[in-house]
Design a protein around this motif. Structure first.
Motif, PDB file in Angstrom:
ATOM      1  N   GLY A  88       2.841   2.667  -6.948  1.00 21.86           N
ATOM      2  CA  GLY A  88       3.812   3.439  -6.406  1.00 21.86           C
ATOM      3  C   GLY A  88       2.762   3.500  -4.875  1.00 21.86           C
ATOM      4  N   GLY A  89       3.360   4.177  -3.578  1.00 16.60           N
ATOM      5  CA  GLY A  89       3.031   3.938  -2.645  1.00 16.60           C
ATOM      6  C   GLY A  89       4.001   5.349  -1.409  1.00 16.60           C
ATOM      7  N   SER A  90       4.368   5.502  -0.604  1.00 12.00           N
ATOM      8  CA  SER A  90       4.309   6.721   0.099  1.00 12.00           C
ATOM      9  C   SER A  90       6.301   6.566  -0.176  1.00 12.00           C
ATOM     10  CB  SER A  90       4.309   6.989   1.629  1.00 12.00           C
ATOM     11  OG  SER A  90       3.932   5.932   2.052  1.00 12.00           O
ATOM     12  N   SER A  91       6.740   7.801   0.617  1.00 13.58           N
ATOM     13  CA  SER A  91       8.156   8.074   1.080  1.00 13.58           C
ATOM     14  C   SER A  91       8.382   7.363   2.888  1.00 13.58           C
ATOM     15  CB  SER A  91       8.188   9.396   1.312  1.00 13.58           C
ATOM     16  OG  SER A  91       7.447  10.543   2.062  1.00 13.58           O
ATOM     17  N   GLU A  92       7.263   7.358   3.648  1.00 11.00           N
ATOM     18  CA  GLU A  92       6.959   6.874   4.344  1.00 11.00           C
ATOM     19  C   GLU A  92       5.749   5.873   5.035  1.00 11.00           C
ATOM     20  OE1 GLU A  92      10.325   6.615   6.602  1.00 11.00           O
ATOM     21  OE2 GLU A  92      10.987   8.580   5.348  1.00 11.00           O
ATOM     22  N   ARG A 148       4.586  -0.361   2.799  1.00 15.32           N
ATOM     23  CA  ARG A 148       3.994   0.823   1.770  1.00 15.32           C
ATOM     24  C   ARG A 148       4.467   1.261   1.247  1.00 15.32           C
ATOM     25  NH1 ARG A 148      -2.071   2.379   4.143  1.00 15.32           N
ATOM     26  NH2 ARG A 148      -1.929   0.764   5.187  1.00 15.32           N
ATOM     27  N   GLY A 149       5.761   2.016   1.803  1.00 14.51           N
ATOM     28  CA  GLY A 149       6.698   2.884   2.325  1.00 14.51           C
ATOM     29  C   GLY A 149       8.081   2.679   1.578  1.00 14.51           C
ATOM     30  N   LEU A 159      11.106  -3.386 -16.204  1.00  8.40           N
ATOM     31  CA  LEU A 159      10.581  -3.637 -15.075  1.00  8.40           C
ATOM     32  C   LEU A 159       9.919  -2.027 -15.665  1.00  8.40           C
ATOM     33  CD1 LEU A 159      13.458  -3.785 -12.573  1.00  8.40           C
ATOM     34  CD2 LEU A 159      11.555  -5.311 -12.858  1.00  8.40           C
ATOM     35  N   VAL A 160       8.250  -1.661 -15.066  1.00 10.04           N
ATOM     36  CA  VAL A 160       7.243  -1.001 -15.585  1.00 10.04           C
ATOM     37  C   VAL A 160       7.008  -0.229 -14.032  1.00 10.04           C
ATOM     38  CG1 VAL A 160       5.243   0.326 -16.045  1.00 10.04           C
ATOM     39  CG2 VAL A 160       6.613  -1.556 -17.196  1.00 10.04           C
ATOM     40  N   GLY A 161       7.745   0.661 -13.337  1.00  6.33           N
ATOM     41  CA  GLY A 161       7.375   1.576 -12.421  1.00  6.33           C
ATOM     42  C   GLY A 161       6.751   2.618 -12.665  1.00  6.33           C
ATOM     43  N   HIS A 162       5.062   3.438 -11.244  1.00 14.09           N
ATOM     44  CA  HIS A 162       4.850   4.534 -11.045  1.00 14.09           C
ATOM     45  C   HIS A 162       5.558   5.251  -9.935  1.00 14.09           C
ATOM     46  CE1 HIS A 162       1.175   6.952  -9.857  1.00 14.09           C
ATOM     47  NE2 HIS A 162       1.985   7.505 -10.881  1.00 14.09           N
ATOM     48  N   SER A 163       5.657   6.135  -9.720  1.00  9.57           N
ATOM     49  CA  SER A 163       5.468   7.045  -8.239  1.00  9.57           C
ATOM     50  C   SER A 163       7.201   6.047  -7.562  1.00  9.57           C
ATOM     51  CB  SER A 163       4.543   7.260  -7.979  1.00  9.57           C
ATOM     52  OG  SER A 163       4.783   7.915  -6.719  1.00  9.57           O
TER      53      SER A 163
END
Length: 230
Positions: free
Chosen positions: A30-34, A75-76, A106-110
């Motif tokens: 995961g990460g962030s929107s920006e 990160r965004g 593919l396995v992705g979080h958030s």
């Protein structure tokens, strides 16, 4: 021997393999929107995916599976830049060059779940597992035609919306994917509540999507419902 170098310029992080893999799984944290800053070498988001990697390895033991991860440049998501999507596609292209056209999940979080779903149209991708994925309204689904997609979402998630995952799976199914959402009772966004269930279920789903074992019965049943929850 197939050597996977850990070049910091590479989007693909994977171990040394004794022989070319039969299939691959790429993890996207995961990460962030920006956020255009670099992802820390030691990050909580990255650490959160390690138990999933181990669960996938256990579920697919002896099958010649390569388990790697996508390295983000920042990160965004960053709006129209779609940075993690670009990184995921670069990693898949690198995988194809190094290992050939191996079937890949593919396995992705958030945020990583959003990137995994968007990258699902790549020719290597056979299936996508989204863990509490970020599915904004109007997110495209046509790239998933012919793929199998399983979204796991905690029903107590307050960061990304479980209802959005349900809606996304319905739209993806209408667009030609086999897609479903499995709600995890009591589950939160960090996947810490009943963490073992998240890990084990993901391992079994990945093994099923790659054809190494039957899909879990509850997942197979929901796929047959064409995206709807029972």
């Amino acid at each position: 021997m197939l050597v996977w170098d850990d070049d910091p310029r590479s989007a693909l992080v994977a171990p040394v393999a004794a022989e070319p893999p039969r299939a691959a799984v790429l993890l996207l944290h995961g990460g962030s929107s920006e956020g255009t800053g670099a992802v820390p070498w030691l990050s909580l988001a990255g650490a959160r995916m390690r138990p999933f990697a181990r669960a996938v390895e256990r579920a697919c033991e002896g099958q010649g599976l390569l388990v790697g991860s996508v390295r983000y440049r920042c990160r965004g998501w960053n709006g129209d830049r779609e940075d993690p999507l670009r990184d995921a596609l670069r990693a898949l292209d690198e995988l194809a060059v190094r290992a050939g056209d191996v079937p890949t999940v593919l396995v992705g979080h958030s945020m990583g779940g959003r990137a995994a779903l968007r990258a699902g149209g790549h020719r290597l991708v056979q299936g996508v597992v989204g863990l509490a994925p970020w599915c904004p309204e109007g997110e495209p689904v046509t790239q998933l035609r012919g793929r199998r997609v399983v979204l796991l979402h905690g029903d107590r998630d307050r960061t990304t919306d479980p209802a959005a995952s349900v809606d996304y799976a319905v739209r993806a199914s209408a667009a030609g994917a086999e897609a479903c959402t499995l709600l995890m009772p009591g589950g939160d966004h960090a996947m810490l509540r009943q963490a073992g269930s998240w890990h084990r279920q993901t391992g079994r789903i990945v093994s099923g999507l790659l054809g190494f074992a039957p899909l879990p019965t509850d997942v197979a049943g929901r796929l047959a419902l064409n995206g709807r929850t029972p």
